[in-house]
Design a protein around this motif. Sequence first.
Motif, PDB file in Angstrom:
ATOM      1  N   ASN A  74     -16.371  -8.554 -20.237  1.00  0.00           N
ATOM      2  CA  ASN A  74     -15.868  -9.906 -19.991  1.00  0.00           C
ATOM      3  C   ASN A  74     -15.646 -10.205 -18.517  1.00  0.00           C
ATOM      4  OD1 ASN A  74     -13.732  -8.200 -19.585  1.00  0.00           O
ATOM      5  ND2 ASN A  74     -12.449  -9.058 -21.212  1.00  0.00           N
ATOM      6  N   ASN A  75     -16.043  -9.278 -17.638  1.00  0.00           N
ATOM      7  CA  ASN A  75     -15.980  -9.484 -16.176  1.00  0.00           C
ATOM      8  C   ASN A  75     -14.566  -9.830 -15.720  1.00  0.00           C
ATOM      9  OD1 ASN A  75     -17.148  -9.455 -13.629  1.00  0.00           O
ATOM     10  ND2 ASN A  75     -17.585 -11.654 -13.668  1.00  0.00           N
ATOM     11  N   GLN A  76     -13.591  -9.167 -16.297  1.00  0.00           N
ATOM     12  CA  GLN A  76     -12.210  -9.374 -15.885  1.00  0.00           C
ATOM     13  C   GLN A  76     -11.792  -8.286 -14.912  1.00  0.00           C
ATOM     14  OE1 GLN A  76      -9.621  -9.722 -19.227  1.00  0.00           O
ATOM     15  NE2 GLN A  76     -10.490 -11.663 -19.941  1.00  0.00           N
ATOM     16  N   SER A  77     -10.937  -8.707 -13.934  1.00  0.00           N
ATOM     17  CA  SER A  77     -10.485  -7.769 -12.905  1.00  0.00           C
ATOM     18  C   SER A  77      -9.302  -6.956 -13.405  1.00  0.00           C
ATOM     19  CB  SER A  77     -10.080  -8.540 -11.648  1.00  0.00           C
ATOM     20  OG  SER A  77      -9.002  -9.416 -11.927  1.00  0.00           O
ATOM     21  N   MET A  78      -9.010  -5.919 -12.681  1.00  0.00           N
ATOM     22  CA  MET A  78      -7.860  -5.072 -12.967  1.00  0.00           C
ATOM     23  C   MET A  78      -6.906  -5.146 -11.784  1.00  0.00           C
ATOM     24  SD  MET A  78      -9.624  -1.701 -14.650  1.00  0.00           S
ATOM     25  CE  MET A  78      -8.017  -1.018 -15.026  1.00  0.00           C
ATOM     26  N   THR A  79      -5.614  -5.288 -12.063  1.00  0.00           N
ATOM     27  CA  THR A  79      -4.586  -5.426 -11.033  1.00  0.00           C
ATOM     28  C   THR A  79      -3.661  -4.222 -11.085  1.00  0.00           C
ATOM     29  OG1 THR A  79      -4.676  -7.835 -11.214  1.00  0.00           O
ATOM     30  CG2 THR A  79      -2.754  -6.895 -10.126  1.00  0.00           C
ATOM     31  N   PHE A  80      -3.392  -3.667  -9.913  1.00  0.00           N
ATOM     32  CA  PHE A  80      -2.553  -2.480  -9.799  1.00  0.00           C
ATOM     33  C   PHE A  80      -1.465  -2.740  -8.750  1.00  0.00           C
ATOM     34  CE2 PHE A  80      -6.896  -1.225 -10.792  1.00  0.00           C
ATOM     35  CZ  PHE A  80      -6.736  -0.478 -11.941  1.00  0.00           C
ATOM     36  N   ASP A  81      -0.457  -1.897  -8.778  1.00  0.00           N
ATOM     37  CA  ASP A  81       0.587  -1.968  -7.760  1.00  0.00           C
ATOM     38  C   ASP A  81       0.311  -0.943  -6.669  1.00  0.00           C
ATOM     39  OD1 ASP A  81       1.168   0.415  -8.964  1.00  0.00           O
ATOM     40  OD2 ASP A  81       3.030  -0.257  -9.911  1.00  0.00           O
ATOM     41  N   GLY A  82       1.306  -0.646  -5.873  1.00  0.00           N
ATOM     42  CA  GLY A  82       1.098   0.207  -4.707  1.00  0.00           C
ATOM     43  C   GLY A  82       0.845   1.662  -5.000  1.00  0.00           C
ATOM     44  N   ARG A  83       1.045   2.106  -6.234  1.00  0.00           N
ATOM     45  CA  ARG A  83       0.850   3.524  -6.533  1.00  0.00           C
ATOM     46  C   ARG A  83      -0.608   3.947  -6.462  1.00  0.00           C
ATOM     47  NH1 ARG A  83       4.384   3.521 -11.963  1.00  0.00           N
ATOM     48  NH2 ARG A  83       3.396   1.443 -12.012  1.00  0.00           N
ATOM     49  N   LEU A  84      -1.530   3.028  -6.778  1.00  0.00           N
ATOM     50  CA  LEU A  84      -2.942   3.373  -6.729  1.00  0.00           C
ATOM     51  C   LEU A  84      -3.502   3.283  -5.310  1.00  0.00           C
ATOM     52  CD1 LEU A  84      -5.381   4.131  -8.526  1.00  0.00           C
ATOM     53  CD2 LEU A  84      -5.908   1.681  -8.652  1.00  0.00           C
ATOM     54  N   VAL A  85      -2.814   2.549  -4.436  1.00  0.00           N
ATOM     55  CA  VAL A  85      -3.317   2.371  -3.068  1.00  0.00           C
ATOM     56  C   VAL A  85      -3.430   3.713  -2.355  1.00  0.00           C
ATOM     57  CG1 VAL A  85      -2.799   1.307  -0.838  1.00  0.00           C
ATOM     58  CG2 VAL A  85      -2.426   0.026  -2.957  1.00  0.00           C
ATOM     59  N   LYS A  86      -2.537   4.628  -2.649  1.00  0.00           N
ATOM     60  CA  LYS A  86      -2.555   5.917  -1.966  1.00  0.00           C
ATOM     61  C   LYS A  86      -3.713   6.813  -2.412  1.00  0.00           C
ATOM     62  CE  LYS A  86       2.475   5.811  -1.525  1.00  0.00           C
ATOM     63  NZ  LYS A  86       3.757   6.500  -1.825  1.00  0.00           N
ATOM     64  N   LYS A  87      -4.418   6.421  -3.471  1.00  0.00           N
ATOM     65  CA  LYS A  87      -5.486   7.271  -4.001  1.00  0.00           C
ATOM     66  C   LYS A  87      -6.881   6.786  -3.645  1.00  0.00           C
ATOM     67  CE  LYS A  87      -2.632   8.594  -7.966  1.00  0.00           C
ATOM     68  NZ  LYS A  87      -2.552   8.659  -9.443  1.00  0.00           N
ATOM     69  N   ILE A  88      -6.992   5.590  -3.050  1.00  0.00           N
ATOM     70  CA  ILE A  88      -8.304   5.051  -2.714  1.00  0.00           C
ATOM     71  C   ILE A  88      -8.350   4.733  -1.227  1.00  0.00           C
ATOM     72  CG2 ILE A  88      -8.555   4.085  -5.036  1.00  0.00           C
ATOM     73  CD1 ILE A  88      -7.981   1.334  -3.794  1.00  0.00           C
ATOM     74  N   TRP A  89      -9.523   4.326  -0.765  1.00  0.00           N
ATOM     75  CA  TRP A  89      -9.681   3.952   0.642  1.00  0.00           C
ATOM     76  C   TRP A  89      -9.267   2.493   0.829  1.00  0.00           C
ATOM     77  CZ3 TRP A  89     -12.242   0.170   3.305  1.00  0.00           C
ATOM     78  CH2 TRP A  89     -12.350   0.328   4.695  1.00  0.00           C
ATOM     79  N   VAL A  90      -8.430   2.243   1.861  1.00  0.00           N
ATOM     80  CA  VAL A  90      -8.036   0.889   2.242  1.00  0.00           C
ATOM     81  C   VAL A  90      -8.173   0.779   3.764  1.00  0.00           C
ATOM     82  CG1 VAL A  90      -6.464   0.511   0.314  1.00  0.00           C
ATOM     83  CG2 VAL A  90      -5.619   1.577   2.406  1.00  0.00           C
ATOM     84  N   PRO A  91      -8.418  -0.425   4.297  1.00  0.00           N
ATOM     85  CA  PRO A  91      -8.536  -0.584   5.755  1.00  0.00           C
ATOM     86  C   PRO A  91      -7.223  -0.205   6.451  1.00  0.00           C
ATOM     87  CG  PRO A  91      -9.400  -2.517   4.603  1.00  0.00           C
ATOM     88  CD  PRO A  91      -8.697  -1.684   3.583  1.00  0.00           C
ATOM     89  N   ASP A  92      -7.361   0.442   7.594  1.00  0.00           N
ATOM     90  CA  ASP A  92      -6.186   0.924   8.337  1.00  0.00           C
ATOM     91  C   ASP A  92      -5.779  -0.114   9.388  1.00  0.00           C
ATOM     92  OD1 ASP A  92      -8.500   1.272   9.754  1.00  0.00           O
ATOM     93  OD2 ASP A  92      -7.830   3.121  10.750  1.00  0.00           O
TER      94      ASP A  92
END
Length: 460
Positions: A121-139
């Motif tokens: 259904n092409n729906q997005s997934m929303t997470f809080d800050g706990r997953l941010v530490k496990k993936i790459w994000v811009p510094d």
Amino acid sequence: MGRRMPAPTFCLVFPSNDIRASRPQRQRREAHGEVHKQGSPILKRSPDITKSPLTKSEQLLRIDDHDFSMRPGFGGPAIPVGVDVQVESLDSISEVDMDFTMTLYLRHYWKDERLSFPSTNNQSMTFDGRLVKKIWVPDMFFVHSKRSFIHDTTTDNVMLRVQPDGKVLYSLRVTVTAMCNMDFSRFPLDTQTCSLEIESYAYTEDDLMLYWKNGNDSLKTDERISLSQFLIQEFHTTTKLAFYSSTGWYNRLYINFTLRRHIFFFLLQTYFPATLMVMLSWVSFWIDRRAVPARVPLGITTVLTMSTIITGVNASMPRVSYIKAVDIYLWVSFVFVFLSVLEYAAVNYLTTVQERKERKLRERPACACSLPQPRAMMVDGSYNDGDVNDMGHFMSHEDGDKQDRMMVQLALGSERGSARRKNQRYVSMRIDTHAIDKYSRIIFPGAYILFNLIYWSIFS
């Protein structure tokens, strides 16, 4: 007779044909129920694994299958990272520390195919800050920032939204205090331009391309933002390259805003009191120059008040090495107040000198002759034989009397002529001290009005 009779036994017997007939009816009812369930439009849709409670987000995004310490597309072209900002509030502007405090929503947009997942259904997934530490994000970091923090009430104000194709939205709420280089040469009639600078800390332009997602529309502000001392005139964005000699070139984003200071506060607190003190110092020009107890305290009071105003203004300002516009006004006003005190000092001194000379002139005799007895110096008086001349001898001959009278007349005439000439010279050198106050009543207000016209025409 004594034997006990056995208890009767009952047995229920069902025909086997009825049991066999009930089984097909039950099977038909179950088959009919299955047909009814398959015909339901709600249960007919296949389940979405993104909403299944049995699937963990780490397993769905295959976090353990990738090395997220590396940027997306490592070794290839630079990954584009779009940014947009919504300014929530502009909390404070400090002239002493030369900084500002701003609260904003900082959002990053990029695509990481490693986070793609299947979804019907092409729906997005929303997470809080706990997953941010496990993936790459811009510094990202704020250049020239002094203090900054991410809000954590009631939880960390961080949001991560992942699309099925790997597009990522990373949003966080930040309060940052950053430096602002201010020019106070026109204070308080000044306009300040400050900027908040955003840059990647580790990735150069070869690895990360930082840009405003929607150009100048990427910056949104709350219409209710207001400051007590400033009027916010403009918000706009710019993009530049920053070079560091040891690491290279970096993309840098600028949030620029222009502030114009409200002048009304300083008119009430600084300009009006200074002007009133200058005008109060002019009152001494209408007070009698002999009223020393009235004029001296008035001048000293205005001087001390001006000193207090100057000290109060400088206490709330940084110690800059150049002259501010308010300094020019206050110090010129101080000079006017000080000159009014000097004016009375000059008037009082000249009045004292003049009165001393007049007193000496009144104490001098009417005739400044060297003759010991004034009676002998009368021009038209007659001398008897017993009169004594100025040499202490008696005159008995008429010829001698005539000669003495002629000598006395010449001496008296010369003395009176010299005294008259001295008095004329004194009168010609006499200064009208009362006229100094008269001229000051015109010169001081006229000069101060001229100064105000020049000052406000230049700085306003």
